[in-house]
Design a protein around this motif. Structure first.
Motif: not given
Length: 298
Positions: A160-183
């Motif tokens: 949910l936090a990731t989706l609320t920051h979808a337009g954040d300039p640092g979204i790449g790092d946020i998404l990488k953290a989420l994908s790593t957590a889901l592995r």
């Protein structure tokens, strides 16, 4: 209008009805911890009036203070009609269930969140009668989670936090953290969150980042969306390969015929990815007197 981000921002509460209990602590809201969270029907339509549906509706039951209703709305932009709709939802639910009723609005941009959080009264200033003041979740009050360990501590909240920051300039790092957590998690745990994220990023630049992460970091998942993303990637690769082959064929024909090819022509040919255009240029390359003639009538 229903769209993928709209669906993802409220359906995650359907996927994990206890999410709001944890989210409330993040927001500084003092509510008793529910012992159960129950999904209720979202259709608020009366017999005669126009159809009205809240996005998600939960009944949160606590041992200390009984039950309350939580109506959850996903809001993508300002809508002057929404405050009246929200007032209707709150009044209708309070009347129907006779339970305290709260409204949570989830947004993906700060301007919409600020608008949604305004206090609006149904009556004149001296007689406000029914006052609507939603609790709002958005980029202004959700954490920026770039640590996979923190993300894995509460995957639904991190999504949910990731989706609320979808337009954040640092979204790449946020998404990488989420994908790593889901592995390496069970597919029934990871797949819904992978899909909510893809839906919530729809039509945003960050969507391509997430697709690449799904195709690499999460390549072993077999959900419909995961396979669709990888199929699209393979299809795009095949299309690019065919375009490159066609461009090479055009340049080869011209060179074999002894026709000089300028850098501008070469760049234009190799930069084209439209199969029909490349086919037309190839046909002209067979008879053209100069390389520039393949672009005739364009």
């Amino acid at each position: 209008m229903v769209n993928p981000p709209h669906e993802a921002l409220h359906r995650i509460f359907q996927h994990d009805p206890m999410l709001f209990s944890r989210l409330s602590r993040q927001l500084g809201i003092r509510l008793p911890t529910p012992v159960e969270a129950v999904l209720l029907p979202t259709d608020l339509t009366e017999t005669r009036p126009v159809e009205r549906r809240v996005d998600t509706l939960l009944k949160l039951d606590s041992a200390a203070k009984g039950s309350l209703l939580l109506a959850i709305e996903s809001q993508g932009k300002r809508d002057p009609d929404k405050h009246a709709s929200w007032a209707y939802y709150a009044a209708y639910l309070w009347s129907k269930y006779r339970l305290p009723t709260a409204l949570l609005v989830v947004c993906q941009d700060r301007a919409t969140a600020e608008w949604a959080g305004q206090e609006v009264a149904s009556g004149p200033p001296d007689m406000p009668t029914l006052v609507i003041r939603p609790t709002v979740v958005g980029p202004h009050n959700m954490p920026v989670i770039t640590d996979p360990v923190r993300a894995r501590g509460d995957l639904a909240l991190a999504t949910l936090a990731t989706l609320t920051h979808a337009g954040d300039p640092g979204i790449g790092d946020i998404l990488k953290a989420l994908s790593t957590a889901l592995r390496d998690l069970p597919e029934d745990v990871a797949d819904p969150l992978i899909e909510f994220t893809a839906q919530g990023l729809s039509k945003r630049p960050a969507q391509e980042i997430w697709r690449n992460l799904v195709a690499t970091d999460l390549s072993f998942y077999k959900s419909y969306l995961s396979e669709e993303i990888r199929d699209e990637g393979r299809a795009e690769g095949r299309t690019e390969g065919r375009a490159q082959a066609s461009a090479d064929a055009i340049l080869l024909v011209l060179e074999q015929r002894g026709i000089a090819v300028s850098d501008d022509v070469r760049d234009r040919v190799t930069g084209c990815d439209d199969p029909e255009t490349l086919r037309a240029w190839l046909m002209r390359a067979v008879t053209a007197d100069s390389a520039e003639e393949i672009f005739a009538d364009e």
